[in-house]
Design a protein around this motif. Structure first.
Motif, PDB file in Angstrom:
ATOM      1  N   PHE A 109      -4.310   0.573  -1.614  1.00 44.83           N
ATOM      2  CA  PHE A 109      -3.097   0.893  -2.361  1.00 44.83           C
ATOM      3  C   PHE A 109      -2.034  -0.130  -1.978  1.00 44.83           C
ATOM      4  N   LEU A 110      -1.576  -0.890  -2.957  1.00 47.72           N
ATOM      5  CA  LEU A 110      -0.643  -1.987  -2.728  1.00 47.72           C
ATOM      6  C   LEU A 110       0.768  -1.550  -3.105  1.00 47.72           C
ATOM      7  N   PRO A 111       1.738  -1.788  -2.228  1.00 52.45           N
ATOM      8  CA  PRO A 111       3.090  -1.241  -2.421  1.00 52.45           C
ATOM      9  C   PRO A 111       3.950  -2.084  -3.349  1.00 52.45           C
ATOM     10  N   LEU A 112       3.524  -2.233  -4.591  1.00 50.48           N
ATOM     11  CA  LEU A 112       4.314  -3.047  -5.517  1.00 50.48           C
ATOM     12  C   LEU A 112       5.655  -2.402  -5.842  1.00 50.48           C
ATOM     13  N   ILE A 156       2.817  10.076  -9.395  1.00 53.61           N
ATOM     14  CA  ILE A 156       3.855   9.277  -8.737  1.00 53.61           C
ATOM     15  C   ILE A 156       4.564   8.461  -9.813  1.00 53.61           C
ATOM     16  N   PRO A 157       5.880   8.461  -9.848  1.00 57.17           N
ATOM     17  CA  PRO A 157       6.601   7.801 -10.946  1.00 57.17           C
ATOM     18  C   PRO A 157       6.267   6.318 -11.078  1.00 57.17           C
ATOM     19  N   ASP A 158       6.252   5.858 -12.321  1.00 62.04           N
ATOM     20  CA  ASP A 158       6.095   4.429 -12.573  1.00 62.04           C
ATOM     21  C   ASP A 158       7.184   3.668 -11.839  1.00 62.04           C
ATOM     22  N   GLY A 159       6.818   2.522 -11.322  1.00 59.11           N
ATOM     23  CA  GLY A 159       7.772   1.735 -10.555  1.00 59.11           C
ATOM     24  C   GLY A 159       7.724   2.050  -9.081  1.00 59.11           C
ATOM     25  N   MET A 160       7.223   3.242  -8.737  1.00 56.59           N
ATOM     26  CA  MET A 160       7.038   3.626  -7.344  1.00 56.59           C
ATOM     27  C   MET A 160       5.558   3.728  -6.994  1.00 56.59           C
ATOM     28  N   ARG A 161       4.736   4.056  -7.993  1.00 54.12           N
ATOM     29  CA  ARG A 161       3.314   4.299  -7.750  1.00 54.12           C
ATOM     30  C   ARG A 161       2.611   3.019  -7.292  1.00 54.12           C
ATOM     31  N   PRO A 162       1.966   3.041  -6.122  1.00 52.07           N
ATOM     32  CA  PRO A 162       1.235   1.869  -5.652  1.00 52.07           C
ATOM     33  C   PRO A 162       0.075   1.539  -6.596  1.00 52.07           C
TER      34      PRO A 162
END
Length: 294
Positions: free
Chosen positions: A55-58, A83-89
């Motif tokens: 899981f990459l923390p983009l 997990i909300p878009d923009g936060m979801r790894p």
């Protein structure tokens, strides 16, 4: 005699948080990311083609904190999608290229080799490639161990290994775990001569690099080389292991079983990705299919 199972699962599939220790550009299409950190001791190396979900923390580390347990299973995955878009790894699947046990002066480490598609600089790279190119020491990731697709109970004395560049880390891992007296052939297709990254292997393994030129579909040349093998190269018994772009393992298995008469239970194969798809096929989906794995 009981048939060997297709997959070898790990003892634990808990979430493991790791830290980027360093990165290295290996070739035009390869970046190695070395992971370690406090929770590395919870990772149990299995050798061969051990793979994991990463899981990459983009969207930042806050997203990593929200990854649910068993995110690699159906209900956990559905919770992960909440997990909300923009936060979801971003979740991807990778192979352990190398594991180094802890020493008196350093902790254990895992090397992960990323194939680069596109460029982070010009915005053409996918999420995993972009992260691999730009990540810095100290960044966190989360992994879930998934075990092996190369089941050694299917045979390690004599092997046929075939892959495109995405399967190179798996082939290298398998070769590192084979007995010293193992024999066989490894066919590895890469996009350029500089991407033919050498790796340790038993002296009896004939490693054949195939450099792709022009616009050939990845895996096409490796499949052609496999089809051209002599009958003596494919004399049973041996364990065949084929991974890469979806058509390579699928067509290779069809050829080995249908045309060459190999027992289907001695063929391990998995489509890692598919030309035209936005991202590689999740390994869990492949592992749930009766004849596939990455």
């Amino acid at each position: 005699m009981a048939r060997a199972g297709r997959l070898v699962k790990p003892a634990s599939q808990d979430l493991i948080r790791l830290t980027v220790l360093r990165t290295a550009r290996l070739s035009p299409h390869w970046v190695r990311v070395t992971l370690g950190g406090a929770e590395i001791d919870r990772f149990t190396p299995m050798g061969y083609d051990q793979w994991f979900r990463i899981f990459l923390p983009l969207g930042g580390d806050d997203g990593l904190e929200r990854i649910p347990a068993k995110a690699n299973k159906l209900f956990g995955y559905l919770r992960y999608l909440r997990i909300p878009d923009g936060m979801r790894p971003v979740m991807r699947n990778y192979t352990v290229r190398a594991y180094r046990a802890a020493t008196a002066t350093a902790g254990a480490e895992i090397d992960v080799d990323f194939v680069l598609h596109g460029s982070a600089a010009d915005g053409t790279a996918g999420p995993a490639s972009r992260w691999a190119e730009t990540c810095e020491p100290g960044e966190s990731v989360v992994i879930i161990d998934e075990g092996l697709a190369f089941n050694p109970e299917r045979g390690t004395e004599r092997v046929l290994l075939a892959a495109d560049e995405t399967g190179l880390p798996a082939v290298a891992g398998v070769c590192a775990s084979l007995p010293a007296h193992a024999t066989g052939i490894a066919l590895i297709e890469v996009p350029g001569e500089d991407d033919a990254l050498s790796f340790p292997h038993p002296a009896g393994i004939d490693v054949r690099w195939i450099v792709r030129e022009g616009d050939e579909k990845p895996g096409t040349l490796a499949l052609s080389a496999l089809r051209m093998l002599r009958e003596s190269d494919l004399a049973a018994p041996f364990h065949a292991y084929v991974v890469g772009e979806q058509a390579l393992p699928t067509d290779a298995r069809r050829h080995l079983v249908g045309d060459r008469g190999l027992d289907k239970d001695l063929v391990s194969f998995c489509g890692y990705w598919r030309v035209g798809a936005s991202s590689p096929t999740p390994k869990a989906q492949l592992a749930s299919a009766p004849e596939a794995h990455e």
